[in-house]
Design an enzyme around this catalytic site. Structure first.
Site, PDB file in Angstrom:
ATOM      1  N   CYS A 153     -14.134   3.771  17.092  1.00  0.00           N
ATOM      2  CA  CYS A 153     -14.598   2.408  16.836  1.00  0.00           C
ATOM      3  C   CYS A 153     -14.716   2.145  15.335  1.00  0.00           C
ATOM      4  O   CYS A 153     -14.799   3.069  14.522  1.00  0.00           O
ATOM      5  CB  CYS A 153     -15.938   2.163  17.519  1.00  0.00           C
ATOM      6  SG  CYS A 153     -17.250   3.282  16.988  1.00  0.00           S
ATOM      7  N   HIS A 210     -17.116  -5.285  24.774  1.00  0.00           N
ATOM      8  CA  HIS A 210     -17.104  -4.218  25.776  1.00  0.00           C
ATOM      9  C   HIS A 210     -18.117  -4.561  26.854  1.00  0.00           C
ATOM     10  O   HIS A 210     -19.195  -5.095  26.568  1.00  0.00           O
ATOM     11  CB  HIS A 210     -17.457  -2.887  25.109  1.00  0.00           C
ATOM     12  CG  HIS A 210     -17.445  -1.720  26.045  1.00  0.00           C
ATOM     13  ND1 HIS A 210     -16.337  -1.352  26.776  1.00  0.00           N
ATOM     14  CD2 HIS A 210     -18.426  -0.836  26.388  1.00  0.00           C
ATOM     15  CE1 HIS A 210     -16.626  -0.289  27.515  1.00  0.00           C
ATOM     16  NE2 HIS A 210     -17.880   0.033  27.300  1.00  0.00           N
ATOM     17  N   HIS A 220     -13.951   9.836  11.109  1.00  0.00           N
ATOM     18  CA  HIS A 220     -12.723  10.609  11.320  1.00  0.00           C
ATOM     19  C   HIS A 220     -11.909  10.686  10.030  1.00  0.00           C
ATOM     20  O   HIS A 220     -11.343  11.751   9.708  1.00  0.00           O
ATOM     21  CB  HIS A 220     -11.893   9.973  12.433  1.00  0.00           C
ATOM     22  CG  HIS A 220     -10.524  10.575  12.582  1.00  0.00           C
ATOM     23  ND1 HIS A 220     -10.311  11.853  13.063  1.00  0.00           N
ATOM     24  CD2 HIS A 220      -9.284  10.066  12.300  1.00  0.00           C
ATOM     25  CE1 HIS A 220      -9.017  12.117  13.079  1.00  0.00           C
ATOM     26  NE2 HIS A 220      -8.367  11.052  12.613  1.00  0.00           N
ATOM     27  N   CYS A 230     -12.649  -2.566  31.119  1.00  0.00           N
ATOM     28  CA  CYS A 230     -14.093  -2.434  31.303  1.00  0.00           C
ATOM     29  C   CYS A 230     -14.662  -3.622  32.067  1.00  0.00           C
ATOM     30  O   CYS A 230     -15.656  -3.483  32.790  1.00  0.00           O
ATOM     31  CB  CYS A 230     -14.791  -2.273  29.958  1.00  0.00           C
ATOM     32  SG  CYS A 230     -14.426  -3.601  28.778  1.00  0.00           S
ATOM     33  N   CYS A 238       0.869  -1.183   0.000  1.00  0.00           N
ATOM     34  CA  CYS A 238       0.000   0.000   0.000  1.00  0.00           C
ATOM     35  C   CYS A 238       0.902   1.227   0.000  1.00  0.00           C
ATOM     36  O   CYS A 238       1.723   1.397   0.909  1.00  0.00           O
ATOM     37  CB  CYS A 238      -0.923  -0.005   1.219  1.00  0.00           C
ATOM     38  SG  CYS A 238      -1.861   1.520   1.448  1.00  0.00           S
ATOM     39  N   CYS A 267      -6.107   0.659   5.546  1.00  0.00           N
ATOM     40  CA  CYS A 267      -5.999   1.893   4.767  1.00  0.00           C
ATOM     41  C   CYS A 267      -7.382   2.235   4.226  1.00  0.00           C
ATOM     42  O   CYS A 267      -7.977   1.441   3.479  1.00  0.00           O
ATOM     43  CB  CYS A 267      -4.996   1.728   3.625  1.00  0.00           C
ATOM     44  SG  CYS A 267      -4.875   3.200   2.570  1.00  0.00           S
TER      45      CYS A 267
END
Length: 712
Positions: A49, A636, A60, A282, A7, A79
């Site tokens: 996440c 979680h 993001h 957690c 990549c 990627c």
């Protein structure tokens, strides 16, 4: 899983200096707080996440155009521009070094070497991890304080907004008019009482000598006292007149304080304190929240602190020669005795600091103190629970970082050492077992050094810990040849409930089929036929001699489990994970329906039904532990807990806590259910002795003094 061999975006990657992939405290989504499928951006400090959860990492990338991210648990590299997993590395080999460092952090083994032959100790100077660094702890201390301050500010602002709105509403206006006359009467009474107090003080002052001479006399005597007290140990007594004035003023102040209707209130509701995720912790946070919300368990450990008698005996033995002092050798032997079953011996440290990321400063306001390790060379889970519960139920902190608790777990339960994801049910069993052993060891080791009152308290707490979850099962095997019944009593501390057969096979339509916890309890207590003639019946073999050459008679039989002794807190473990293939465990994701009230009468044996009153079979829901995710080694954990101080349910998601309704709780995908018996077999609603109930409702006032001694 297919992946790209090369990549170009990875080849062009320049690792950000502030990336979060090596910081376990940031291994959770900054948006939804989950710890499942966590991707750390390698171009900045963002952590979010994956696309199969809430897609926050993808969002993001769309906002920042940062293409390469690392999954911190599985260590995959993805990627987003190529929309694929990648295998190649950049020219400096950053990804390979990141993976090796991540493996070292998770396992807490920093003795692997780099290409240059250096030890991989970038995250710690000793055997402990990043969270023991003073810089990291100071940073999280400031964050905990800031979080609590912001929470308090938002609460005040929301309260002002609500009051403004409520006062302008028709109901609010009506509420304001009703107590208006009562307020006037109260004000008149307060004014009258104040005037009477002023007249009384004035009359007492008039019966004394003139105020001017009194003031001069008092000033002269106080000056003499101040000068002489430096050289002469005995102080000159003050004049009777002055003593009378001082006592009068003190009485006046105490009277005003007692008359005042304004009382100190906690900043937050006791118990509504989040626990920071220190790196895939957690599972620990959810279990600690549940245990702290179980009233009986919490009151025991708020009252008991094992480090108190250790410090006291160590100081007393230096004064007397009746018994040898508590030396390092003795402490080491006690720790070694604790770990003899697991083969793990705690290493002793020469310098240890305080006990938890929480405590008290001078005055009322508490400051979180970030310790490197527990306060004593004797690492005590009971002491860490005591200290943690003191802070959580002080009503002063919205967030606390349980560093010392995690450190003690690592030392005493080595299977949970590191930042790998763990199972909450396994941790709960190991924690309770270790606490029980610690109390037994402490109560029996060096009894002459422990005060009688402390030995009695340890014995009472041990009795509660042994009995709070303890129940008994009647295992009844019936021979189908002669109908003879063989009964065996077996202890249990939780009931592991299997799903019905229709959920044991993979299928798309399984998740839509309803399942009830009462159905799972019925399956647990149903009659089960043993396969083939495998049972050795005592009745059928009674005529056969012990050393006879005749073969043993094997018969068909059936077995049934029934409850013969009910625990005060009933733990129901739903066995959601099943083996699929040789090494894979998949999750049964079906929703299990459960109610706020559970009647255990249908699942008890006849003798129990006859000996107990009907109300002893009624249980109220106290807490629920949930597992979010699809696999056993990932996911979680969060918990729903009933807060008895506030009278409401709260959802505990690590540092984020939120109030919720009973309907929301019942919709949860439960993994462990906690039910509390409404009335015990003795007809009482509490198992605690009166000594433990006394003065241990919640440590709002005591936390300022006791926590200061423990944590500072």
């Amino acid at each position: 899983m297919l992946a790209m061999d090369t990549c170009k975006h990875v080849g062009q990657l320049q690792l950000a200096q502030d990336h979060s992939s090596l910081n376990p405290q940031k291994w959770h989504c900054v948006d939804c707080n989950t710890t499942e499928s966590i991707w750390a951006c390698l171009s900045c400090s963002h952590v979010a996440c994956g696309r199969y959860i809430e897609e926050h990492a993808l969002k993001h990338f769309q906002e920042s155009s940062h293409p390469v991210a690392l999954e911190v648990n599985e260590m995959y590299v993805f990627c987003y521009l190529c929309d694929d997993y990648v295998l190649n590395d950049n020219t400096t080999g950053d990804l390979k070094l990141l993976r090796r460092t991540l493996s070292a952090i998770k396992s807490q083994n920093y003795h692997c070497t780099t290409r240059s032959g250096r030890f991989l100790r970038s995250m710690g100077t000793g055997d402990d991890s990043y969270f023991l660094h003073d810089g990291a702890q100071s940073l999280l201390q400031s964050e905990d304080q800031l979080y609590t301050a912001l929470w308090h500010r938002r609460r005040i602002l929301m309260g002002k907004i609500f009051r403004t709105w409520f006062e302008q509403s028709p109901i609010g206006r009506k509420k304001q008019e009703e107590p208006f006359q009562e307020k006037i009467v109260v004000k008149r009474e307060v004014k009258k009482r104040r005037q009477e107090l002023e007249y009384q003080v004035k009359a007492e002052l008039e019966s004394m000598p003139p105020r001017k001479s009194l003031r001069l006399q008092g000033l002269a005597q106080s000056t003499i006292i101040e000068i002489v007290s430096v050289q002469v140990p005995a102080q000159t007594p003050a004049s009777p007149a002055k003593d009378k004035v001082l006592s009068t003023s003190e009485n006046e102040i105490s009277q005003k304080v007692s008359d005042s209707s304004v009382k100190r209130r906690p900043i937050v509701t006791p118990g509504v304190t989040g626990l920071r995720n220190l790196g895939n912790t957690c599972y620990m946070n959810s279990v600690l929240q549940v245990l702290s919300h179980l009233l009986i368990f919490r009151q025991c450990f708020l009252k008991l602190d094992l480090n108190q008698w250790l410090a006291m005996t160590a100081s007393e033995k230096t004064r007397s020669c009746k018994h040898p002092p508590v030396t390092d050798t003795v402490v080491y032997q006690m720790n070694e005795c604790q770990e003899k079953d697991t083969g793990f011996v705690c290493s002793r440290q020469s310098s240890l600091s305080s006990g938890l990321s929480g405590g008290a400063s001078k005055g009322r306001k508490m400051e979180l103190i970030q310790p490197k390790e527990p306060t004593s060379q004797y690492i005590s889970l009971c002491h860490e629970l005591h200290t943690l519960f003191q802070v959580m139920w002080s009503g002063k902190w919205a967030l606390v970082s349980p560093f010392a608790m995690l450190h003690s777990v690592w030392r005493l339960i080595p299977a949970f050492r590191g930042y790998a994801q763990q199972d909450a049910q396994e941790f709960l069993c190991e924690l309770l077992d270790k606490i029980q052993r610690e109390l037994e060891t402490t109560g029996t080791s060096l009894p002459a050094l422990i005060p009688t009152s402390q030995r009695k308290l340890i014995k009472q707490v041990l009795n509660v810990v042994n009995n709070i979850f303890h129940g008994q099962l009647l295992s009844q095997v019936t021979c189908l040849a002669c109908d003879n019944k063989s009964n065996t009593i077996e202890p249990f501390w939780d009931l592991s409930l299997e799903f019905p057969e229709r959920y044991q096979c993979s299928g798309k339509d399984i998740a839509s089929q309803p399942c009830l916890v009462t159905e799972m309890l019925a399956k647990f207590t149903e009659t089960e036929a043993l396969e083939g003639k495998i049972y050795v019946c005592d009745q059928c073999n009674s005529k056969r001699r012990r050393f006879s050459s005749k073969p043993v008679v094997l018969t068909e039989a059936q077995k049934q489990l029934m409850i013969c002794h009910l625990p005060q807190v009933l733990r129901l473990h739903l066995k959601r994970f099943r083996w699929s293939g040789r090494n894979n465990r998949e999750k049964i994701g079906v929703h299990v329906g459960f109610e706020e009230i559970l009647n255990m009468e249908p699942y008890c044996c006849r003798e129990t039904l006859k000996s107990l009153r009907p109300e002893c079979f009624i249980y109220d829901l106290s807490a629920v532990v949930m597992h979010h995710g699809k696999g056993f080694g990932s996911g979680h954990y969060t918990a729903y807990c009933y807060n008895s101080e506030g009278g409401f349910w709260v959802h505990c998601n690590d540092s984020k806590l939120s109030m919720c309704t009973m309907d929301e709780v019942c919709k949860a995908q439960a993994y462990i259910l906690f039910y509390t018996q409404r009335v015990t077999e003795n007809g009482h609603s509490k198992l605690l002795p009166p000594e433990l109930l006394l003065g241990s409702q919640h440590p709002n006032e005591d936390a300022d003094t006791s926590s200061n001694e423990i944590l500072s």
